[in-house]
Every structure is written in C-alpha cells, then in structure tokens.
Design an enzyme around this catalytic site. Structure first.
Site, PDB file in Angstrom:
ATOM      1  N   TYR A 146       0.812  -1.216   0.000  1.00 38.66           N
ATOM      2  CA  TYR A 146       0.000   0.000   0.000  1.00 38.66           C
ATOM      3  C   TYR A 146       0.847   1.269   0.000  1.00 38.66           C
ATOM      4  CZ  TYR A 146      -3.745  -3.254   1.357  1.00 38.66           C
ATOM      5  OH  TYR A 146      -4.636  -4.303   1.408  1.00 38.66           O
ATOM      6  N   LYS A 195       4.075 -15.416   2.246  1.00 39.60           N
ATOM      7  CA  LYS A 195       3.911 -16.159   0.996  1.00 39.60           C
ATOM      8  C   LYS A 195       5.338 -16.467   0.503  1.00 39.60           C
ATOM      9  CE  LYS A 195       1.215 -17.658  -2.367  1.00 39.60           C
ATOM     10  NZ  LYS A 195       0.372 -18.843  -2.209  1.00 39.60           N
ATOM     11  N   ASP A 227      -2.420 -18.248   2.089  1.00 38.51           N
ATOM     12  CA  ASP A 227      -3.602 -18.935   1.537  1.00 38.51           C
ATOM     13  C   ASP A 227      -4.069 -20.041   2.481  1.00 38.51           C
ATOM     14  OD1 ASP A 227      -1.106 -19.866   0.857  1.00 38.51           O
ATOM     15  OD2 ASP A 227      -1.622 -20.454  -1.183  1.00 38.51           O
ATOM     16  N   ASP A 251      -4.738  -6.975   6.278  1.00 34.35           N
ATOM     17  CA  ASP A 251      -5.973  -6.286   5.908  1.00 34.35           C
ATOM     18  C   ASP A 251      -7.055  -7.321   5.594  1.00 34.35           C
ATOM     19  OD1 ASP A 251      -7.796  -4.451   5.042  1.00 34.35           O
ATOM     20  OD2 ASP A 251      -6.694  -3.808   3.264  1.00 34.35           O
ATOM     21  N   ASP A 255     -10.278  -8.831   8.288  1.00 36.20           N
ATOM     22  CA  ASP A 255     -11.700  -8.729   7.940  1.00 36.20           C
ATOM     23  C   ASP A 255     -12.364 -10.104   7.934  1.00 36.20           C
ATOM     24  OD1 ASP A 255     -11.635  -6.018   7.800  1.00 36.20           O
ATOM     25  OD2 ASP A 255     -12.586  -5.891   5.828  1.00 36.20           O
TER      26      ASP A 255
END
Ligand code: NAD
Length: 369
Positions: A146, A195, A227, A251, A255
């Site tokens: 970001y 990852k 994942d 992020d 959620d």
C-alpha cells in the site's frame, strides 16, 4: 499513577461511545487509584467544522504529549454529508490516515474473540467453534504494497499498472518484536503469515522473524502461508494465538476473522508505534445512520479503552477488570440492538455503559431492569 489521555470524540456515534468508554475508565481508575488527565483532540468531521481541515498540527502535537489516545470513529454519510463535497485531501478519513502516519503507528492489533454468549452470531458450525477462539491479529500498518512505489503507464500501447511490495529488515524486526512482546502477555504462540514460496519480501519476513524469535525462547513460532491461513481461520480458528503479518495480508485476514465474532460493534483495535504510545479505536465506523439515538453498541469502544490500559499504560489487572465486566454484562443477558437475540434484555448505549461500570465496581450488578 497519573496518565495523560487524548480523547478524540469523533463523528456520528463517536461522542456517544467515547462517553461510555470514559465512564468505564473513570470507574476503573477510581477502583485502582489512578488518575487520567484528559484532553480533547479534534479529528475528522469535527476538525473540519472547527478549522476547515480534518487534521491540524495542533492535534498531532497534542497527541504526542499524551500517553495514549482513545478515539471514537470519524466520518459522515458520504451520500449526504457536506464534508464529502470538499476536495478529496480535506475529507474526514484523510485526517485518520494523517494522524496514523504522523505518529508512526506501524503496528495494528485487532483481537478476534468469540464471547460464549454470542456464539449464535458466529457463522461457523458448532463443532468448529468448539470451546471458542481468542486470536490477536497483528498487522504491519505503514509499509508493504500500500505504500510502495506505484504507477500506471502504457507499455507497447498496453495499459500497465505496477504496485511495489517492499519491506526492509528494520520494518519487519520492529513489528515482529511487538508481536513477540504481545505473545508473551498471552498464550505464547505466534503464527507468522507470509507467501515465502513465491515472494522475496516474504522470505526476508520469515528470516527476520526467525532472528527475533531467538530472543523469545518461551514463545512457540510457526510459519504459515497466507492462503493456508485463510482456510485455517474458518476450519480451526482455535489453533491461533497471535497472528503476525504484513500489511495487505493483515488487511484481508483481519476482515475475514472479524466476521467470525458476530458483530462489528464488539471489535476494538489498537495502533502502536515504537514507544508505549497507542491510538485506540473501535474497528467500526461512525455509523451515521444510528447517530444520536442512544442505540449504538459501546462495547468496541470500551474494549479499546481496556486495550489502552493493557498496552500503553501497562495496567493489566485493570484491563482484565474491564474485560471481565463486559463478559458479566453479556452473561447476564444485556444486549444492545445490534447483538440482541431471543431471551435477552435489550438496552441502550448509556445503560450498557452503566451496567459495565456496575459490574466493574461491585463485581456484581444490583441494577437489573
Ligand atoms: P460503519 O461501521 O459506520 O457502519 C456499518 C453498519 O454497522 C451500519 O449499519 C451501522 O449502523 C452498524 N454499526 C457500526 N458500528 C456500530 C455500533 N457500535 N453499534 C451498532 N451498530 C453499529 O461503516 P460505514 O457505514 O461504511 O461508514 C460510516 C462512516 O464511518 C463513513 O464516513 C466511513 O468513512 C467511516 N469509517 C470510519 C472508520 C474509522 O473512524 N476508523 C472506520 C470505518 C468507517
């Protein structure tokens, strides 16, 4: 002890829920002999109304003089509020991003705890919920994809966009240290999410986390690919204690995890920098659709205040007392409308604050309605 606390009442339901959180803080301080010296800071819509901008240097300077800042949510209804007619750099949310950046709040903590009384609101099957879960998601907040270099260009007449995912070892080390410190206050397990099978930034992440782990031999460290973590979260959430991860993975995972607890009105959060300082706020927004009606759930704000006691003021016993009072209030069947279910007693924002205070002060409630 005496502490300086900045209060950002915020917009929408912000002032109502901060009022209740302050009530609970005052009660816990009276019980345990502490003094909180409050000062009011303006941010978001309230700052636009007063100064024409969502964040002023005075607010930042004032926040820096505090031991911690407790905030209600900011923002208005984007469809109807005049704040959203302003140019984009002057809108309420810019103030929030600005203060996080100005105070270097790189570590975001979101507890994901399922109250036994709210199990019915969890979308998982009973056998998966089991004895419940209690996860702390620790997300890096000021680096990664970001904040990396980004651009959209044309390459051989084809529109092409680039986002850059960059982390240096210092950024990883400081969040990892925070994660291990917090694991030491909990069940002493960290699951570091990356990852590393495809990303260089993840391989560095994994290496630096391993280095930091050597200083915390009591903490069990495991690595998990993002994942797989997304699957494990809904398959066996009880396996997690602290989840440590970079900005974008955090992020998305936070959620996903938040929906497991049933209501957004229950979820606190903290954003910390390298000192003890933190900005504490509910995970939800300013809910302008229910503002001023005394029906908002103040528990996320009250639990944010408990996090402030624990992480910025090192008052663990006091934080436990607040969290236990919330549990007792729920266990005795009191609910605001967003978490109401059959057989429970519906109550309003201010009454919920009073009930939590009464359980906190007396250990038991005499004021049943
Ligand atoms: P929201 O979280 O404010 O509301 C979503 C839904 O949840 C609404 O139906 C609302 O009534 C309900 N809700 C939220 N908190 C509740 C509570 N404590 N008790 C009972 N019900 C609650 O999200 P939104 O509607 O998308 O955003 C409204 C405003 O909040 C926007 O201006 C947005 O930018 C802002 N916002 C601020 C923050 C923040 O300050 N950190 C975070 C998210 C959104």
């Amino acid at each position: 002890m005496e502490y300086k606390i900045g209060l950002i009442h915020g917009d929408g339901i912000g002032p109502e829920i901060v009022h209740e959180a302050k009530k609970v803080l005052d009660a816990v301080c009276k019980k345990y002999g502490h003094t909180l010296i409050y000062s009011t800071l303006l941010l978001g819509g309230a700052s636009i109304e007063a100064y024409g901008v969502p964040l002023t240097n005075e607010t930042v300077d004032h926040a820096k003089e505090c031991d911690a800042v407790l905030m209600g949510s900011i923002g208005g209804d984007p469809e109807t509020s005049p704040w959203y007619q302003l140019e984009s750099s002057k809108r309420p949310e810019v103030g929030l991003l600005g203060i996080r950046k100005a105070l270097n709040l790189f570590a975001n903590l979101r507890p994901v705890y399922l109250y036994d009384e709210l199990r019915a609101a969890c979308p998982l099957r009973e056998e998966i919920i089991g004895d419940g879960f209690d996860i702390m998601i620790m997300r890096e907040l000021t680096g990664g994809l970001y904040f990396g270099e980004k651009k959209t260009t044309e390459v051989d007449a084809v529109r092409t966009a680039i986002d850059t995912l960059t982390y240096n070892e210092h950024e990883i080390r400081r969040i990892a240290k925070r994660g291990f410190d917090i694991a030491m206050k909990r069940r002493r397990k960290i699951t570091s999410i990356d990852k590393a099978n495809v990303l260089d930034s993840s391989r560095l992440w994994r290496a630096v986390v391993e280095e930091v782990a050597k200083y915390y031999p009591e903490v069990q460290l495991e690595h998990m690919l993002v994942d797989n973590c997304a699957m494990q979260m809904v398959k066996n959430p009880a396996q997690f204690d602290v989840i440590l991860t970079e900005n974008m993975f955090g992020d998305i995972l936070s959620d996903e995890a938040s929906i497991l607890t049933g209501s957004i009105g229950m979820l606190p959060s903290a954003s910390l920098n390298e000192t003890k300082f933190g900005l504490y706020e509910p995970s939800h927004g300013s809910a302008p659709n229910i503002a001023g009606q005394n029906i908002a759930n103040p528990i996320a704000a009250i639990l944010s205040a408990a996090m402030m006691l624990r992480y910025s003021l090192d008052l663990d016993t006091e934080a436990d007392a607040v969290e236990n009072a919330v549990k007792k209030t729920l266990a005795n069947g009191y609910r605001t409308v967003d978490i109401m279910s059959d057989g429970c007693r519906q109550t309003v924002t201010s009454k919920m604050g009073d009930l939590i205070v009464s359980y906190l002060v007396e250990g038991e409630h005499k004021n049943a309605k």
